[in-house]
Write an enzyme that holds these catalytic residues in place. Structure first.
Site: not given
Length: 464
Positions: A434-436
């Site tokens: 998850d790039h967040r």
């Protein structure tokens, strides 16, 4: 005294379950906590114990039937007297879903006894009391209007007659007439695409029964309607989406379209890992457990996320929750669909204990025996796509997690070792994150660390 046991919420906040298999029949003697039925929820197959001791009077739901939480599923005759213990067990059966009875006022919530195998939530699903029957005509609830395909063919209506189309007079109900059918029968008809208004009911007062719906599905279909005239077999098959498969589909869609996925790949020489697996199998500590490459992959991932804790976290929208423990999920393909049970506190286990936990978890998953607690609370997941003979894939995050590792098949490949070409055991790792929460640098460090430990398993000792 006759006692009814209502389908409980097995600690998951679910609203319905399917009856998979009864372990008792009417007339059988049962004891408290004796397994009486297996149900399938949206997460797993769960065995329910009996809250009473006595004789089974009736089974109130059929195998394969979907039952709402709070609906009675079995009645047990317990004898004439009622002691304090009986009263407590009656409270469990009758109050699991407050207000679930017909027209009954919701009961005051209280502490309930817990049976072996599942817990009880005081926040169980509530239903509104049913309104008393009215003499005024009641319109039929909406039913599926999708034309019945080949294997869903409804019964052929009889020829037109001057007699009014009223249930019970030998004719199917007209579109404007009230269709008499119980809610489980209506749901079954919706799932199978059967139009209830086209059926003739054989139940009391002309009501449509489960058998009527099933007979409609099994009715022969003309070749022109979708079967092969030459072979007589259906050209299309329709499988209702429910249970584990339905829940998995909803979770994967939610994950894929909410978390920004990034996937990185790494080919790894795992010749050292395969040699370590062979040596571990000869040690007495592993004599009674299964040792596979997955064990060392699991240990490598656990070690990597302990070195990089942000990869073992969750995103809430307002904050990032970093987990300083590892509940390791193992994706498992079953007959009922994909499930992801997890090993609790896998980071605190020795290698033999981890091997034993992975083996037992995999066995329960394939048999459909995982408990609800094993299917929730995971922090990071491994999916072993190599067992299907493929090199790699782009795994979708398990909801609530920020990383998942896919492991491809291990096969012989040409590899350069110390400047010389050699044949080595090679696999492909794919890490989705998850790039967040996990940026490219962090994701690369985690993947590289896992690869380095699989190339040289001694690193696990140095980095643990």
């Amino acid at each position: 005294m006759l006692r009814e046991f209502r389908l409980p919420d097995v600690g998951e906040g679910l609203t319905e379950a399917e009856i998979v298999r009864w372990h008792v029949t009417p007339g059988d003697s049962v004891k408290i906590n004796q397994t009486i039925v297996e149900i399938e929820t949206a997460k797993a197959v769960v065995e329910l114990p009996c809250p009473y001791e006595g004789t089974v009077s009736a089974l109130m739901a059929d195998e394969g039937q979907t039952v709402d939480v709070g609906a009675p599923i079995i009645s047990v005759r317990t004898g004439e007297g009622e002691g304090p213990a009986d009263a407590g067990r009656e409270a469990l059966a009758d109050d699991l879903v407050p207000g679930a009875g017909d027209g009954a006022e919701p009961k005051k919530e209280k502490r309930q006894p817990v049976l072996v195998g599942y817990g009880v939530k005081t926040s169980a699903t509530r239903r509104r009391p049913r309104k008393p029957a009215s003499s005024a005509p009641v319109s039929a609830p909406p039913v599926s209007v999708t034309p019945a395909p080949a294997t869903r063919a409804a019964a052929t209506p009889p020829a037109a007659s001057s007699a009014p189309a009223v249930p019970g007079n030998g004719h199917p109900a007209s579109a404007g007439a009230r269709v008499l059918a119980k809610p489980p029968v209506r749901k079954l008809a919706r799932d199978l695409g059967v139009d209830l208004t086209a059926l003739t009911g054989t139940g009391p007062q002309g009501s449509i029964t489960r058998a009527d719906v099933e007979a409609a599905v099994a009715a022969p279909v003309p070749a022109a309607s979708g079967t092969s005239a030459a072979s007589g077999t259906a050209r299309e098959e329709y499988i209702p989406v429910r249970g584990v498969r339905k829940a998995t589909a909803q979770a994967m869609v939610a994950s894929a379209f909410s978390a920004p996925h990034v996937t990185e790949w790494l080919q790894v020489d795992v010749t050292g890992t395969m040699e370590a697996v062979r040596r571990l199998r000869t040690l007495p500590e592993f004599a009674e457990v299964k040792v596979s490459p997955l064990l060392l992959v699991a240990k490598a991932l656990i070690t990597a996320v302990k070195r990089h804790p942000m990869a073992n976290a969750s995103w809430t929208g307002e904050e990032i929750v970093v987990k300083h423990y590892v509940n390791l999920g193992i994706a498992a393909a079953t007959d009922r669909g994909l499930i992801v049970p997890n090993v609790k506190d896998a980071d605190a286990m020795s290698l033999p204990d981890l091997a034993r936990a992975l083996g037992e978890l995999t066995e329960r998953a394939r048999a459909g025996r995982c408990q609800p607690a094993e299917l929730s609370g995971g922090t990071i997941t491994i999916t072993n796509v190599g067992v299907f003979g493929v090199d790699a894939g782009t795994p979708i995050l398990n909801p609530g997690e920020v990383a998942i590792l896919a492991v491809g098949q291990i096969r012989d490949m040409p590899w350069v070792v110390d400047g010389q070409l050699a044949v080595r055991k090679v696999t492909t790792l794919a890490l989705s994150f998850d790039h967040r929460v996990v940026d490219g640098e962090l994701g690369s460090h985690v993947l590289r660390d896992v690869g380095a430990m699989l190339e040289d398993p001694l690193r696990m000792l140095a980095w643990s």
